[in-house]
Every structure is written in C-alpha cells, then in structure tokens.
Design an enzyme around this catalytic site. Structure first.
Site, PDB file in Angstrom:
ATOM      1  CG  ASP A 184      30.045  50.801  42.155  1.00 49.12           C
ATOM      2  OD1 ASP A 184      30.027  51.340  40.875  1.00 49.12           O
ATOM      3  OD2 ASP A 184      31.219  50.877  42.746  1.00 49.12           O
ATOM      4  CB  VAL A 240      31.574  42.908  39.743  1.00 49.35           C
ATOM      5  CG1 VAL A 240      32.618  42.089  40.208  1.00 49.35           C
ATOM      6  CG2 VAL A 240      30.029  42.337  40.345  1.00 49.35           C
ATOM      7  CG  HIS A 241      34.430  48.193  40.057  1.00 47.81           C
ATOM      8  ND1 HIS A 241      34.969  48.891  40.757  1.00 47.81           N
ATOM      9  CD2 HIS A 241      33.042  48.640  40.010  1.00 47.81           C
ATOM     10  CE1 HIS A 241      34.522  49.617  41.782  1.00 47.81           C
ATOM     11  NE2 HIS A 241      33.032  49.394  41.403  1.00 47.81           N
ATOM     12  N   GLY A 242      37.279  46.075  40.272  1.00 43.80           N
ATOM     13  CA  GLY A 242      38.411  45.867  41.131  1.00 43.80           C
ATOM     14  C   GLY A 242      38.336  46.621  42.324  1.00 43.80           C
TER      15      GLY A 242
END
Length: 158
Positions: free
Chosen positions: A9, A13-15
């Site tokens: 990804d 770092v994300h929701g």
C-alpha cells in the site's frame, strides 16, 4: 519466519489500515517497511502519529526482518520489491494483500483494479513472489472479497 500480515500500500499508514485492517486482524504493531521511507526523518516522525496510538516502527527491509518475529504484526510495504526482499531474507507471509497502489507520476502503469496501478517492474516482482509460493490477493477492505492477484495481471497483459 511467518505470521505477519503483509500489505502492499503505497499510502502506507492511513485510515483503512489503522482502523479497518488492524481491528479485523487483531494487529498490535505496525511495521512500515521501505528503505527510502526509513531514511526520511519527516516520514519516520509522521507515520507513527498517523497510526492513532498503535505502536508503529518505520524500518528498512533489514530492520523489518529483525523486528518481524511474533504475532499481531502487520507489515506495510510501499512496493512489491520490498516484499520480495523480505521473502529473500526469510519472511514467509501466509498471504500478501495488494491493497492500494496509486499511480506514481512519471511512470507507465496499468490499472489492474480501480485501486491498484502496476508498472512492468512491479508486475515482475509480483510474479517472482508468486513463483516463490507466496499467495497474492487484492482486497481493499476486510468486508471486500479477496481476489487472486496473478490472474488480474494476466488479464491486463502484465
């Protein structure tokens, strides 16, 4: 060395990761794995803050191999080449989830799904992983049905 969940990804770092995936998988620690990101002081400071309190380390591939023992770990890599280097170093993920890979400006890419762009070099890395016996799926969110990734590359001629 097995057990860690691995996700490709390039947003890192994300929701979707910090809320949906960590809860679904029971993750207790995130490892962000990419040599360039680990060398960037700003990203090393900001990415753990984005993890909403979940312990997060930003590491090189070698550092990730040293830290990946144990359970409850999710490794997020920026590129499939990072995963291949982890596998060469002895990591044996049960599955690699190609989660969300946005196109990079200035690269020639093919949209394999609505959320995954793949360059020719990345397609080669994914195929090397598959040849090494590493299962590859794409699954944006836990509620989505995982799809085998190599047939999607085949359909797009990659």
């Amino acid at each position: 060395m097995a057990g860690a969940h691995v996700r490709v990804d390039n947003r890192l770092v994300h929701g979707q990761v910090t809320v949906a995936w960590t809860r679904h998988l029971g993750v207790r620690r995130l490892l962000v794995c990419n040599d360039d990101v680990a060398a960037d002081d700003v990203q090393r400071m900001l990415l753990p803050q984005a993890a909403r309190g979940l312990p997060t380390d930003v590491l090189t591939v070698a550092g990730t191999l040293d830290a990946a023992a144990g359970t409850g770990i999710m490794i997020i890599v920026k590129h499939p080449q990072d995963v291949f280097r982890l596998v060469e170093g002895g990591l044996r993920p049960e599955v690699v989830n190609v989660g969300n890979v946005a196109p990079r400006p200035g690269t020639e890419y093919t949209m394999v799904t609505r959320s995954v762009a793949v360059t020719a070099d990345e397609a080669d890395a994914y195929r090397k992983l598959a040849a090494a016996g590493i299962p590859l799926v794409t699954q944006l969110l836990p509620r989505d049905k995982p799809a085998e990734f190599v047939p999607l590359l085949d359909r797009k001629g990659l």
